[in-house]
Design an enzyme around this catalytic site. Structure first.
Site, short mmCIF file in Angstrom:
data_model
loop_
_atom_site.label_atom_id
_atom_site.label_comp_id
_atom_site.label_asym_id
_atom_site.label_seq_id
_atom_site.Cartn_x
_atom_site.Cartn_y
_atom_site.Cartn_z
N ASN A 43 4.98 -38.35 -16.58
CA ASN A 43 6.13 -37.58 -16.09
C ASN A 43 7.42 -37.96 -16.82
O ASN A 43 7.60 -39.11 -17.22
CB ASN A 43 6.30 -37.71 -14.58
CG ASN A 43 6.38 -39.14 -14.08
OD1 ASN A 43 5.73 -40.03 -14.62
ND2 ASN A 43 7.19 -39.36 -13.07
N GLU A 45 11.42 -37.52 -16.14
CA GLU A 45 12.50 -37.11 -15.24
C GLU A 45 13.77 -36.80 -16.02
O GLU A 45 13.89 -37.13 -17.20
CB GLU A 45 12.77 -38.22 -14.21
CG GLU A 45 11.59 -38.43 -13.27
CD GLU A 45 11.87 -39.45 -12.18
OE1 GLU A 45 12.84 -40.24 -12.30
OE2 GLU A 45 11.10 -39.46 -11.21
N CYS A 54 6.09 -32.81 -14.69
CA CYS A 54 4.99 -33.68 -14.26
C CYS A 54 4.10 -34.09 -15.43
O CYS A 54 3.97 -33.38 -16.43
CB CYS A 54 4.12 -32.96 -13.25
SG CYS A 54 4.95 -32.35 -11.79
N GLU A 56 0.86 -34.08 -15.51
CA GLU A 56 -0.28 -33.17 -15.70
C GLU A 56 0.08 -32.01 -16.62
O GLU A 56 -0.68 -31.64 -17.51
CB GLU A 56 -0.75 -32.62 -14.35
CG GLU A 56 -1.22 -33.68 -13.37
CD GLU A 56 -0.11 -34.16 -12.43
OE1 GLU A 56 1.05 -34.31 -12.89
OE2 GLU A 56 -0.42 -34.41 -11.25
N CYS A 87 0.76 -31.54 -7.98
CA CYS A 87 1.55 -30.52 -7.29
C CYS A 87 0.97 -29.14 -7.56
O CYS A 87 0.17 -28.94 -8.48
CB CYS A 87 3.01 -30.61 -7.71
SG CYS A 87 3.39 -29.84 -9.30
N CYS A 90 1.42 -27.67 -11.18
CA CYS A 90 0.49 -28.17 -12.20
C CYS A 90 -0.91 -27.59 -12.00
O CYS A 90 -1.59 -27.25 -12.98
CB CYS A 90 0.43 -29.69 -12.15
SG CYS A 90 1.92 -30.46 -12.80
ZN LIG Z 1 2.99 -31.32 -11.00
#
Ligand SMILES: [Zn+2]
Length: 129
Positions: A43, A45, A54, A56, A87, A90
């Site tokens: 990830n 940020e 993310c 993924e 999430c 993803c």
């Molecule tokens: Zn995600």
């Protein structure tokens, strides 16, 4: 031949490259293609929080940008000891390319649990319905 333990190890390795100065929540992903190649993501940020991406999706985008579209399995490792699910965004991105994906989620330091994309996103958006 890539086994599940090896793929999970790669997700844990990828996790180290997370950029998560705001949440401290680091996630690593390792995506296995049907050809046996692995694309890793972590990830990233941003101080404008909505721009965070993310692990993924980074792994999927790296694979797709390298010309891959046949994916076989995804391993995900995240901060903390509990089971962390990908999430919905993803999962939807993964569903663009495959419906049969195996998804291994880290549990504790060494363990993992196995799911499928259909387990985690049984009803999904599609233009072809
Ligand atoms: Zn995600």
């Amino acid at each position: 031949m890539m086994n599940t333990e090896n793929l999970m190890r790669q997700a844990r390795e990828a996790q180290k490259n997370a950029y998560a100065p705001y949440s401290g929540f680091k996630v690593g992903a390792a995506l296995l293609t049907c050809k046996g190649l692995v694309y890793r993501g972590a990830n990233v940020e941003n101080s404008s929080f909505g721009l965070t991406v993310c692990a993924e999706r980074i792994a999927v985008f790296k694979g797709v940008n390298a010309g891959e579209s046949d994916f076989k399995a995804l391993a995900v490792a995240a901060s903390g000891s509990g089971l962390i699910y990908p999430c919905g965004a993803c999962l939807q991105v993964l569903a663009e390319f495959t419906s049969e994906l195996a998804i291994y989620l880290a549990e504790g330091r060494e363990g993992f649990r196995c799911f499928s994309l259909n387990d985690l996103l049984p009803l999904r958006f599609s233009l072809n319905q």
